[in-house]
Design a protein around this motif. Sequence first.
Motif, mmCIF file in Angstrom:
data_model
loop_
_atom_site.group_PDB
_atom_site.id
_atom_site.type_symbol
_atom_site.label_atom_id
_atom_site.label_comp_id
_atom_site.label_asym_id
_atom_site.label_seq_id
_atom_site.Cartn_x
_atom_site.Cartn_y
_atom_site.Cartn_z
ATOM 1 N N THR A 317 35.830 38.231 36.251
ATOM 2 C CA THR A 317 34.567 38.223 36.736
ATOM 3 C C THR A 317 34.007 36.603 37.096
ATOM 4 O OG1 THR A 317 32.085 39.028 36.604
ATOM 5 C CG2 THR A 317 33.242 38.265 34.338
ATOM 6 N N ALA A 318 33.234 36.702 38.077
ATOM 7 C CA ALA A 318 32.557 35.255 38.341
ATOM 8 C C ALA A 318 31.157 35.387 39.119
ATOM 9 C CB ALA A 318 33.681 34.581 39.153
ATOM 10 N N MET A 319 30.604 34.351 39.061
ATOM 11 C CA MET A 319 29.452 34.156 39.916
ATOM 12 C C MET A 319 29.113 32.965 40.514
ATOM 13 S SD MET A 319 26.098 34.376 37.482
ATOM 14 C CE MET A 319 25.171 33.983 38.860
ATOM 15 N N ILE A 320 28.493 32.619 41.814
ATOM 16 C CA ILE A 320 28.242 31.334 42.141
ATOM 17 C C ILE A 320 26.913 31.771 42.423
ATOM 18 C CG2 ILE A 320 28.758 29.570 43.672
ATOM 19 C CD1 ILE A 320 31.731 30.695 43.925
ATOM 20 N N SER A 321 25.986 30.708 42.066
ATOM 21 C CA SER A 321 24.560 30.885 42.399
ATOM 22 C C SER A 321 23.850 29.423 42.366
ATOM 23 C CB SER A 321 23.459 31.606 41.353
ATOM 24 O OG SER A 321 22.286 31.760 42.080
ATOM 25 N N GLY A 322 23.943 28.824 43.818
ATOM 26 C CA GLY A 322 23.389 27.484 44.115
ATOM 27 C C GLY A 322 24.259 26.463 43.251
ATOM 28 N N ARG A 323 23.623 25.489 42.397
ATOM 29 C CA ARG A 323 24.479 24.734 42.003
ATOM 30 C C ARG A 323 25.343 25.086 40.549
ATOM 31 N NH1 ARG A 323 20.724 19.334 40.799
ATOM 32 N NH2 ARG A 323 19.400 19.473 42.554
ATOM 33 N N PHE A 324 25.022 26.565 40.057
ATOM 34 C CA PHE A 324 25.479 26.893 39.073
ATOM 35 C C PHE A 324 26.634 27.834 39.334
ATOM 36 C CE2 PHE A 324 25.818 30.402 35.802
ATOM 37 C CZ PHE A 324 26.027 29.549 34.761
ATOM 38 N N HIS A 325 27.903 27.676 38.344
ATOM 39 C CA HIS A 325 28.752 29.076 38.448
ATOM 40 C C HIS A 325 29.473 29.208 37.335
ATOM 41 C CE1 HIS A 325 32.013 25.819 37.936
ATOM 42 N NE2 HIS A 325 31.157 25.088 38.714
ATOM 43 N N ALA A 326 29.940 30.544 37.172
ATOM 44 C CA ALA A 326 30.676 30.962 35.930
ATOM 45 C C ALA A 326 31.846 31.699 36.137
ATOM 46 C CB ALA A 326 29.442 31.654 35.068
ATOM 47 N N ALA A 327 32.695 31.918 35.322
ATOM 48 C CA ALA A 327 33.825 32.941 35.521
ATOM 49 C C ALA A 327 34.309 33.044 33.985
ATOM 50 C CB ALA A 327 34.875 32.181 36.313
ATOM 51 N N ALA A 328 35.021 34.300 33.870
ATOM 52 C CA ALA A 328 35.665 34.833 32.575
ATOM 53 C C ALA A 328 36.736 35.623 33.042
ATOM 54 C CB ALA A 328 34.533 35.465 31.906
ATOM 55 N N GLU A 329 37.818 35.693 32.332
ATOM 56 C CA GLU A 329 38.989 36.490 32.524
ATOM 57 C C GLU A 329 39.575 37.053 30.923
ATOM 58 O OE1 GLU A 329 41.775 36.038 35.492
ATOM 59 O OE2 GLU A 329 40.773 34.193 35.991
ATOM 60 N N THR A 330 40.159 37.957 30.874
ATOM 61 C CA THR A 330 41.189 38.572 29.893
ATOM 62 C C THR A 330 42.358 39.366 30.239
ATOM 63 O OG1 THR A 330 39.739 40.670 29.806
ATOM 64 C CG2 THR A 330 38.599 38.825 28.361
ATOM 65 N N TYR A 331 43.127 38.948 29.413
ATOM 66 C CA TYR A 331 44.421 39.639 30.009
ATOM 67 C C TYR A 331 45.408 40.000 28.357
ATOM 68 C CZ TYR A 331 48.439 40.012 32.971
ATOM 69 O OH TYR A 331 49.521 40.544 33.912
ATOM 70 N N TRP A 332 45.910 41.245 28.762
ATOM 71 C CA TRP A 332 46.904 41.744 27.687
ATOM 72 C C TRP A 332 48.034 41.967 28.062
ATOM 73 C CZ3 TRP A 332 41.677 43.208 28.745
ATOM 74 C CH2 TRP A 332 41.042 43.263 27.795
ATOM 75 N N GLN A 333 49.185 41.238 27.330
ATOM 76 C CA GLN A 333 50.326 41.483 27.824
ATOM 77 C C GLN A 333 51.148 42.082 26.761
ATOM 78 O OE1 GLN A 333 51.951 40.755 30.702
ATOM 79 N NE2 GLN A 333 53.258 38.854 30.613
ATOM 80 N N LYS A 334 51.763 43.389 26.994
ATOM 81 C CA LYS A 334 52.452 44.024 25.981
ATOM 82 C C LYS A 334 53.867 44.040 26.410
ATOM 83 C CE LYS A 334 52.668 48.650 23.902
ATOM 84 N NZ LYS A 334 52.023 49.847 23.555
ATOM 85 N N VAL A 335 54.818 43.812 25.404
ATOM 86 C CA VAL A 335 56.246 43.762 25.688
ATOM 87 C C VAL A 335 56.943 44.978 25.077
ATOM 88 C CG1 VAL A 335 58.376 42.489 25.446
ATOM 89 C CG2 VAL A 335 56.036 41.549 25.684
ATOM 90 N N ALA A 336 57.778 45.598 25.777
ATOM 91 C CA ALA A 336 58.777 46.890 25.338
ATOM 92 C C ALA A 336 59.947 46.373 24.958
ATOM 93 C CB ALA A 336 58.764 48.010 26.152
#
Length: 460
Positions: A317-336
């Motif tokens: 997810t992310a957002m950009i509003s004027g001078r401000f911006h933010a972002a975030a990510e999550t990731y799960w990696q499963k190995v068989a």
Amino acid sequence: MRKTLRISAVALAVSAGWALPTQASAADAASVQEELVAMRAQMQAMAQRIDSLEAELATAQAQAETANKVAQAATETAVAAKASADKAPPVKVTWKGAPQIEGEGGWKFKLGGRVNIDAGVDNAPNSTGRDDGFGSEVRRARLRAEGSMPGGVGYKIEADFAGSTTILTDAYLSFSHKDLTFKIGQFNTFQGFEELSSSLHTSFMERAALTDAFNFERRIGASVEYEKGDVLLQGGVFTDNYTATPNKNWSVDTRAVYMPKIGDTQLHFGGSFHYADYENGSTIRYRQRPFEHFTSERFIDTRAFSAKSERGIGLETAMISGRFHAAAETYWQKVARTGMPDPTFFGGYVEAGYFLTKGDSRGYKNGVYDRVKPVKGFDKGGIGAIEINARYDHLDLTDAGIVGGTQNAYQFSLNWSQTAYTKIMLDYSRLQYKDAIYPTASGDTSYAVDVVAMRAQIDF
């Protein structure tokens, strides 16, 4: 003219004949006869000269006529050439860091590239025996050629010359039709927001730890993308990076993004799925450097272990509003694995940034970060765009009997974009480790590493 000259000559001769009796009475007849012979010789020479002049005149007239025909033909050719030029497709040259040439019907061509030069200092506990201190490198030195042609066909080829060997990064053909784009070749798979954002436009010198640790990379494959309005769907089937082929590995990668704009605020919501199947006897390894790339040290490392397949799920997810911006990510990696528990590893980050210069903002395009374009850059007599960022970055490589370690990074950056194509970055990162693979002299595997780094960047 010839006739007139001949009549004059005859008249002269007749006049001389009439005058002979009078002159003969006063002069010797022989002398008169000699004068008459001489006069006739002069008349004969005059007649020959007249013939020569007439021939020269005829030649001059012929040459003049030929010249007129040549001039007329040249005029007709010039008129035809101008008419052809007027009908020829216009060629447009624009400057976007480098010349971009566009022709009618969809023809487009551009040469480009980038250079990232990094330097910095990393500081690890002395008793770990790790090689720390000052380091520097040319992080990237790339050249590319890209363009399109009529019928919606596009292409791109890019190589990186930064290391000791030249590495092919992108090399693909694409075909676009309405809202669909088909692509075949080597290019980035669809594993998340920051991975797909160009390294030219990220908030920090290095992407979040999960992107390197989980081996996000360009691979050979074929994909299709659908983009219309606020929706972006991407999916493809891939083999491996060209440096690892041939092998029997294959993967499927998909990504979906919803990117509405509410007023002046750009929002971004997305998710990705990755599945890779490995040939028999394969091993896999997840590890990560302490932020900066110029060091070869890794303090968290699963070391190689057997793997049949891997499955990754990411949210962004992310957002950009004027001078401000933010972002975030999550990731799960499963190995068989075969005959052993299947570990699941995790990575994620959250970041926020703010421009100190009025009117400046992060760029966004096609589901990723785009170029920062300073409102008052050096090219406009200003100081450029100044941006501050903070990020918390987490990576956990311990699960199901595999102790690869955990990294928590607290990071800050100051970015100064003098123009849309030049930037200087200053980063600080404090990396807090648990279960690091290198213990201190006392056996402690929980400690911190500090990194200060700087980058000078230009692209065209």
